[in-house]
Design an enzyme around this catalytic site. Structure first.
Site, PDB file in Angstrom:
ATOM      1  N   ARG A 102      46.831  19.960  34.962  1.00 20.19           N
ATOM      2  CA  ARG A 102      46.812  20.998  34.033  1.00 20.19           C
ATOM      3  C   ARG A 102      45.987  22.138  35.012  1.00 20.19           C
ATOM      4  O   ARG A 102      46.352  23.358  34.593  1.00 20.19           O
ATOM      5  CB  ARG A 102      46.023  20.575  32.802  1.00 20.19           C
ATOM      6  N   LYS A 137      39.216  44.988  35.154  1.00 23.44           N
ATOM      7  CA  LYS A 137      39.527  44.212  33.668  1.00 23.44           C
ATOM      8  C   LYS A 137      40.121  43.046  34.218  1.00 23.44           C
ATOM      9  O   LYS A 137      41.516  42.809  34.064  1.00 23.44           O
ATOM     10  CB  LYS A 137      40.592  45.398  33.165  1.00 23.44           C
ATOM     11  N   LYS A 169      32.714  57.890  34.710  1.00 24.13           N
ATOM     12  CA  LYS A 169      33.701  57.816  33.812  1.00 24.13           C
ATOM     13  C   LYS A 169      33.287  58.726  32.544  1.00 24.13           C
ATOM     14  O   LYS A 169      32.137  59.274  32.395  1.00 24.13           O
ATOM     15  CB  LYS A 169      34.146  56.399  33.321  1.00 24.13           C
ATOM     16  N   GLU A 199      36.315  60.543  36.600  1.00 21.83           N
ATOM     17  CA  GLU A 199      37.346  60.627  35.545  1.00 21.83           C
ATOM     18  C   GLU A 199      37.503  61.987  34.985  1.00 21.83           C
ATOM     19  O   GLU A 199      36.400  62.314  34.598  1.00 21.83           O
ATOM     20  CB  GLU A 199      37.130  59.445  34.610  1.00 21.83           C
ATOM     21  N   ASP A 220      43.273  60.644  33.760  1.00 21.64           N
ATOM     22  CA  ASP A 220      43.517  59.730  32.832  1.00 21.64           C
ATOM     23  C   ASP A 220      44.241  60.271  31.574  1.00 21.64           C
ATOM     24  O   ASP A 220      44.132  61.438  31.063  1.00 21.64           O
ATOM     25  CB  ASP A 220      41.918  59.567  31.962  1.00 21.64           C
TER      26      ASP A 220
END
Length: 285
Positions: A102, A137, A169, A199, A220
């Site tokens: 597994r 992410k 950002k 950004e 963005d």
């Protein structure tokens, strides 16, 4: 095929996964059902077409359970396989094969899933000049492996960590007060080797960023038409990166706007697992 990750990067993640799966008592099922000393040969086979990534992690999962296990690869990371294709043949003590199954499949299926969706996006923008990159992410503890899988699928990597570059950002801008202040502070405090990206959500913000010398701009959630205007504003003064809700269906139009990079978070945080199984073949030698 991307350069393989060093074992010292892969092993901690694989050990943690095995420890999680073995618990305090180990594999009580295999130890109860399979005679000690029994050996088997099994095959790892693709249930669906996809791009393979994670063979080193799968092999290490078996080897850490029992170093007597041998895994013969029939493909390499970065190769596309058809549904039903044999990826590897694994031979060794039967108990250990079942114990490591597994964990090996979890790594191989997860990383191959990332490689597969990356290849889909890379193919969608082929010939445009835009490169596909992933983001931060990622699954905690698996960033290096997941970013490796993106490269196996033909993509590239954005920052590995917060230390790699300055990326200003929306929240940085809100707290600093405005784009100009944020960039100028970054220039004052970052070393001369550190790139500064900012950004922007609008063309007005883009003009402000270019006026104070950003090295790269993250455009963005802009439409392809707005992206074309943004690329014209930037010219050759900075790297242009598009981001925000980009799918295989929309990636081509985004790339054709002329951006240098397209960053996509879901490559690592939402890619479906590539279905890969482990099947008994015969008693091993």
């Amino acid at each position: 095929m991307p350069a393989p990750l060093p074992r010292l990067i892969i092993e901690p993640a694989v050990r943690r996964a095995l420890e999680e799966d073995l618990g305090l008592a180990g594999d009580v099922t295999a130890n109860a059902v399979i005679p000690a000393g029994h050996r088997s040969t099994v095959v790892m086979a693709a249930r669906k077409e996809g791009v393979i990534a994670g063979l080193d992690a799968a092999a290490l999962a078996f080897a850490l359970v029992d170093p007597d296990i041998r895994m013969a690869r029939h493909v390499e990371d970065g190769e596309t396989v058809a549904a039903g294709a044999t990826i590897a043949t694994v031979t060794g003590p039967s108990r250990a094969l079942l114990t490591g199954e597994r964990t090996a499949l979890n790594f191989l299926g997860h990383l191959s899933g990332i490689a597969t969706v990356t290849r889909t996006i890379v193919d969608a923008v082929a010939g445009t000049g835009a490169s596909i990159v992933c983001t931060r992410k990622t699954t905690p503890g698996l960033r290096a492996l997941e970013k490796y899988a993106v490269k196996a699928g033909g993509g590239g990597n954005h920052r590995f960590s917060l230390a790699d570059a300055v990326l200003i950002k929306d929240n940085h801008i809100a707290i600093a007060g405005d784009i100009k202040t944020a960039i100028l502070r970054a220039k004052e405090n970052a070393g001369h080797m550190v790139k500064i990206e900012v950004e922007v959500d609008t063309l007005d913000q883009l003009e402000q960023a270019m006026a104070v010398g950003a090295d790269a701009v993250l455009l963005d959630n802009m439409t392809p038409e707005t992206l074309r205007r943004a690329v014209a504003i930037v010219g050759d003064r900075a790297v242009t990166e598009a981001s925000g809700g980009i799918t295989p269906e929309t990636a081509g139009a985004v790339a054709e706007a002329g951006v240098d990079l397209i960053s996509i978070g879901w490559l690592t945080h939402s890619a479906p697992v590539l279905d890969i199984g482990l099947d008994y073949k015969n008693a091993g030698d």
